[in-house]
Motif scaffolding. Structure first.
Motif, PDB file in Angstrom:
ATOM      1  N   VAL A   1       5.445  -2.329  17.001  1.00 20.02           N
ATOM      2  CA  VAL A   1       6.421  -3.405  16.718  1.00 20.02           C
ATOM      3  C   VAL A   1       7.178  -3.150  15.421  1.00 20.02           C
ATOM      4  CG1 VAL A   1       5.222  -5.251  17.963  1.00 20.02           C
ATOM      5  CG2 VAL A   1       4.694  -4.855  15.538  1.00 20.02           C
ATOM      6  N   PHE A   2       6.572  -2.376  14.542  1.00 19.03           N
ATOM      7  CA  PHE A   2       7.229  -2.128  13.248  1.00 19.03           C
ATOM      8  C   PHE A   2       8.032  -0.828  13.230  1.00 19.03           C
ATOM      9  CE2 PHE A   2       3.520  -4.778  11.687  1.00 19.03           C
ATOM     10  CZ  PHE A   2       4.296  -5.919  11.491  1.00 19.03           C
ATOM     11  N   SER A   3       8.091  -0.130  14.385  1.00 17.70           N
ATOM     12  CA  SER A   3       8.696   1.203  14.387  1.00 17.70           C
ATOM     13  C   SER A   3      10.161   1.167  13.943  1.00 17.70           C
ATOM     14  CB  SER A   3       8.560   1.847  15.759  1.00 17.70           C
ATOM     15  OG  SER A   3       9.241   1.055  16.715  1.00 17.70           O
ATOM     16  N   ASP A   4      10.868   0.103  14.288  1.00 23.11           N
ATOM     17  CA  ASP A   4      12.266   0.047  13.841  1.00 23.11           C
ATOM     18  C   ASP A   4      12.483  -1.004  12.754  1.00 23.11           C
ATOM     19  OD1 ASP A   4      11.825  -2.114  15.453  1.00 23.11           O
ATOM     20  OD2 ASP A   4      13.748  -1.993  16.504  1.00 23.11           O
ATOM     21  N   ARG A   5      11.394  -1.360  12.066  1.00 20.90           N
ATOM     22  CA  ARG A   5      11.516  -2.312  10.965  1.00 20.90           C
ATOM     23  C   ARG A   5      11.159  -1.599   9.660  1.00 20.90           C
ATOM     24  NH1 ARG A   5      14.301  -5.980  13.002  1.00 20.90           N
ATOM     25  NH2 ARG A   5      14.078  -6.933  10.957  1.00 20.90           N
ATOM     26  N   GLU A   6      11.691  -2.099   8.560  1.00 22.18           N
ATOM     27  CA  GLU A   6      11.343  -1.499   7.266  1.00 22.18           C
ATOM     28  C   GLU A   6      10.034  -2.088   6.750  1.00 22.18           C
ATOM     29  OE1 GLU A   6      14.114   0.046   4.261  1.00 22.18           O
ATOM     30  OE2 GLU A   6      15.505  -1.404   5.159  1.00 22.18           O
ATOM     31  N   VAL A   7       8.965  -1.801   7.503  1.00 23.11           N
ATOM     32  CA  VAL A   7       7.642  -2.267   7.097  1.00 23.11           C
ATOM     33  C   VAL A   7       6.781  -1.027   6.846  1.00 23.11           C
ATOM     34  CG1 VAL A   7       5.574  -3.535   7.794  1.00 23.11           C
ATOM     35  CG2 VAL A   7       7.845  -4.405   8.407  1.00 23.11           C
ATOM     36  N   ASP A   8       6.372  -0.843   5.608  1.00 22.84           N
ATOM     37  CA  ASP A   8       5.562   0.309   5.215  1.00 22.84           C
ATOM     38  C   ASP A   8       4.096  -0.012   5.494  1.00 22.84           C
ATOM     39  OD1 ASP A   8       4.105   2.279   3.932  1.00 22.84           O
ATOM     40  OD2 ASP A   8       5.496   2.393   2.224  1.00 22.84           O
ATOM     41  N   THR A   9       3.513   0.703   6.470  1.00 28.52           N
ATOM     42  CA  THR A   9       2.137   0.399   6.881  1.00 28.52           C
ATOM     43  C   THR A   9       1.115   1.343   6.228  1.00 28.52           C
ATOM     44  OG1 THR A   9       2.459   1.716   8.869  1.00 28.52           O
ATOM     45  CG2 THR A   9       2.828  -0.660   9.073  1.00 28.52           C
ATOM     46  N   THR A  10       1.515   1.963   5.134  1.00 27.19           N
ATOM     47  CA  THR A  10       0.584   2.831   4.394  1.00 27.19           C
ATOM     48  C   THR A  10      -0.696   2.079   4.025  1.00 27.19           C
ATOM     49  OG1 THR A  10       2.544   3.825   3.355  1.00 27.19           O
ATOM     50  CG2 THR A  10       0.412   4.420   2.422  1.00 27.19           C
ATOM     51  N   GLY A  11      -0.542   0.814   3.766  1.00 25.32           N
ATOM     52  CA  GLY A  11      -1.683   0.008   3.324  1.00 25.32           C
ATOM     53  C   GLY A  11      -2.495  -0.578   4.468  1.00 25.32           C
ATOM     54  N   LEU A  12      -2.284  -0.057   5.658  1.00 23.25           N
ATOM     55  CA  LEU A  12      -3.007  -0.546   6.823  1.00 23.25           C
ATOM     56  C   LEU A  12      -4.249   0.319   7.037  1.00 23.25           C
ATOM     57  CD1 LEU A  12      -2.966  -2.374   9.371  1.00 23.25           C
ATOM     58  CD2 LEU A  12      -1.640  -0.569  10.486  1.00 23.25           C
ATOM     59  N   GLU A  13      -5.396  -0.281   6.875  1.00 23.70           N
ATOM     60  CA  GLU A  13      -6.648   0.477   6.988  1.00 23.70           C
ATOM     61  C   GLU A  13      -7.304   0.219   8.348  1.00 23.70           C
ATOM     62  OE1 GLU A  13      -9.506  -0.631   3.983  1.00 23.70           O
ATOM     63  OE2 GLU A  13     -11.159   0.342   5.057  1.00 23.70           O
ATOM     64  N   THR A  14      -7.656   1.302   9.055  1.00 22.59           N
ATOM     65  CA  THR A  14      -8.449   1.156  10.279  1.00 22.59           C
ATOM     66  C   THR A  14      -9.874   1.534   9.917  1.00 22.59           C
ATOM     67  OG1 THR A  14      -6.537   1.769  11.616  1.00 22.59           O
ATOM     68  CG2 THR A  14      -8.684   1.826  12.695  1.00 22.59           C
ATOM     69  N   ARG A  15     -10.725   0.528   9.859  1.00 24.13           N
ATOM     70  CA  ARG A  15     -12.067   0.759   9.333  1.00 24.13           C
ATOM     71  C   ARG A  15     -13.041   1.159  10.434  1.00 24.13           C
ATOM     72  NH1 ARG A  15     -13.726  -3.717   5.270  1.00 24.13           N
ATOM     73  NH2 ARG A  15     -11.983  -2.752   4.180  1.00 24.13           N
TER      74      ARG A  15
ATOM     75  N   ILE B   1      -5.374  -1.447  -2.037  1.00 18.78           N
ATOM     76  CA  ILE B   1      -3.923  -1.421  -2.207  1.00 18.78           C
ATOM     77  C   ILE B   1      -3.533   0.013  -2.589  1.00 18.78           C
ATOM     78  CG2 ILE B   1      -2.003  -2.247  -3.628  1.00 18.78           C
ATOM     79  CD1 ILE B   1      -3.299  -4.929  -3.765  1.00 18.78           C
ATOM     80  N   PRO B   2      -2.707   0.665  -1.756  1.00 16.58           N
ATOM     81  CA  PRO B   2      -2.329   2.056  -2.047  1.00 16.58           C
ATOM     82  C   PRO B   2      -1.676   2.166  -3.432  1.00 16.58           C
ATOM     83  CG  PRO B   2      -1.542   1.382   0.124  1.00 16.58           C
ATOM     84  CD  PRO B   2      -2.064   0.164  -0.537  1.00 16.58           C
ATOM     85  N   GLN B   3      -1.872   3.329  -4.060  1.00 18.89           N
ATOM     86  CA  GLN B   3      -1.374   3.527  -5.421  1.00 18.89           C
ATOM     87  C   GLN B   3       0.124   3.275  -5.540  1.00 18.89           C
ATOM     88  OE1 GLN B   3      -3.682   3.547  -7.575  1.00 18.89           O
ATOM     89  NE2 GLN B   3      -2.102   3.412  -9.174  1.00 18.89           N
ATOM     90  N   ASN B   4       0.851   3.717  -4.495  1.00 21.34           N
ATOM     91  CA  ASN B   4       2.315   3.537  -4.566  1.00 21.34           C
ATOM     92  C   ASN B   4       2.774   2.101  -4.285  1.00 21.34           C
ATOM     93  OD1 ASN B   4       1.424   4.001  -1.895  1.00 21.34           O
ATOM     94  ND2 ASN B   4       3.540   4.411  -1.236  1.00 21.34           N
ATOM     95  N   PHE B   5       1.799   1.205  -4.086  1.00 21.94           N
ATOM     96  CA  PHE B   5       2.154  -0.222  -3.893  1.00 21.94           C
ATOM     97  C   PHE B   5       1.892  -1.069  -5.153  1.00 21.94           C
ATOM     98  CE2 PHE B   5       1.593  -0.830   1.039  1.00 21.94           C
ATOM     99  CZ  PHE B   5       2.585   0.118   1.256  1.00 21.94           C
ATOM    100  N   VAL B   6       1.181  -0.499  -6.129  1.00 17.82           N
ATOM    101  CA  VAL B   6       0.720  -1.352  -7.237  1.00 17.82           C
ATOM    102  C   VAL B   6       1.849  -1.819  -8.162  1.00 17.82           C
ATOM    103  CG1 VAL B   6      -1.628  -0.427  -7.254  1.00 17.82           C
ATOM    104  CG2 VAL B   6       0.128   0.568  -8.764  1.00 17.82           C
TER     105      VAL B   6
END
Lengths: 300, 300
Positions: free
Chosen positions: B59-73, B109-114
């Motif tokens: 759903v976010f493929s064409d949105r400017e949503v950065d999912t770097t911070g999405l963790e699959t545990r 929180i990824p380093q580039n998000f802080v």
């Protein structure tokens, strides 16, 4: 222009979290008249019994409210209502109600009132509303209120009334009951199919919705931090709305919108104290100031 | 400017009068991100379990949503919620809820998000909200949501959080519970005494109230005649609000007001279909058009 209201006049006993008042003046026509009189002279038509204290009507002594149409009926008793908001400020629980004179024939409309141009038929039996309307010569704008009881028990007569009026004012529960639509916007549009050119759905502390064929208009209530007694809020709202409309000479969407905002503001004074006290403590200047404050509170 | 959200990601099953959807994407961070992405790029921080379909995030493929911070545990299961609005579109009844991974430690929180400047702490345990906030360098505007559970069981930690944030978004019932004030305007002012510079009280179909020290602002909901699934309306509202704020570079009262109106409009798309479908069918242009329509629907 001339504004006529017919509706109930009552002896109210009210309990709210803020206290209790016994045997104070109330009724739809009373709240309506006082509220409308900030904008326009009002012609009040109503009936009370012999038990009604004459001093009640002193409230109108410095208002432009013509009480020629006020009938004191011999041998009858005044409408009485005892309500409680102790559990929920948004919904009155009726402790006791005695229709008394309201269950008898309607009051007469004085001859010098039959030329009234703006007419508000406050809630009463839809047959009476039609009879009263039939006595008027050539009204320009007729708005009515109604209630659950008539929607349920007198639907055919209510539907006849709806074909004869310009506007209907009712609350959200009544709108849903009348149209069998849960969604209020759908309900409002359905009311338009029944005859009125516009409908105003009152939502108490949540404001109102107005629909006409052209427009949908939504207004929050005035953000009040002091709610003492909500009795008469809906009638004061209608009074402020009709009082303003009667001064305008047109019923454009823009005029109706401003009228609804005035109704909202006037109602905010009503709920700030018991019975008519909130309205008695305000002035047209205060209303205008609050109207601007209200406009500001939602402009973006 | 950079907008970060942390909150839940869920597998939802939803029943409404319009039908039922099984195992669709949901969660506060998801609705927030999608809604905010109409205005601003979004940094999403959240955690799911191994059972979460990867296709969800298409759903976010064409949105400017950065999912770097999405963790699959690994070894964990995704948060699941099954709710029903069949009885009342305005109030979800929870049929079943499994916190699963939400009951574990917070995502990183990824380093580039802080360096994120605008931060929305969607509803979660107030200790986690404080921890997440502590990881950010120098946020400019921090807004949080909360819920009944934490108000009741974690009040001391919630009160600590309130001293660290700029804005609080919560619904009417939560505001009353938090402040023990029935009147919403009083409740809002009481929240300001607890720390936040502004508070937004969401009233569902009745719109919202915003209070700051200087202003009180009331907005009705967008007059929607199509309500299919109210899930995510509040999070979409917050997303639209924060997304707009992140583009403005100031938090003046006027800016917050416009932001609340954008939030209201975005939420009106969310409720028009199940899950994210309503948002997926709209565009920023449609949102802007409806924003003007909405402004018109209450201007007088």
């Amino acid at each position: 222009m001339s504004l006529l209201v017919t509706g109930s006049i009552g002896i109210d006993t009210v309990e709210t979290p803020a206290g209790r008042r016994d045997e104070v003046i109330g009724g739809s026509a009373i709240y309506f008249s006082y509220a409308a009189s900030f904008f326009s002279p009002v012609r009040l038509v109503g009936v009370v019994g012999e038990d009604c204290p004459k001093s009640f009507f002193n409230v109108f002594s410095d208002r432009e409210v013509d009480t020629t149409g006020l009938e004191t009926r011999k041998g009858s008793k005044t409408f009485r209502w005892h309500g409680s908001y102790v559990k929920d400020l948004n919904e009155a629980v009726t402790v006791e109600v005695d229709l008394n004179v309201l269950a008898e024939r309607a009051p007469k409309i004085p001859q010098n009132f039959v030329d009234s141009k703006y007419v508000f038929l406050a809630n009463t039996h839809p047959i009476l509303q039609q009879e009263l309307l039939g006595l008027l010569k050539s009204p320009k704008l007729v708005v009515a209120d109604t209630m659950n009881l008539w929607i349920t028990t007198e639907r055919p007569e209510l539907l006849k009334l709806l074909k004869k009026i310009d506007g209907l004012v009712l609350n959200d529960g009544e709108a849903r009951l009348l149209t069998e639509k849960k969604n209020l916007i759908e309900a409002a549009r359905e009311v338009l199919n029944l005859g009125p050119k516009f409908v105003v759905i009152k939502k108490g502390e949540h404001g109102c919705v107005m629909c006409s064929q052209r427009d949908t208009f939504v207004l929050p209530a005035f953000p009040a931090d002091r709610v003492i007694d909500p009795t008469g809020a809906g009638d004061s709202f209608a009074g402020g709305m009709m009082g303003y409309l009667a001064t305008q000479g047109n019923c454009s969407s823009a005029t109706i919108k401003r009228a609804l905002a005035f109704g909202t503001v006037v109602a905010s004074y009503t709920i700030s104290d018991f019975s008519l006290s909130g309205l008695q403590q305000t002035t047209r200047d205060h209303i205008d100031d609050r109207w601007h404050e209200y406009k500001q509170a939602m402009s973006f």
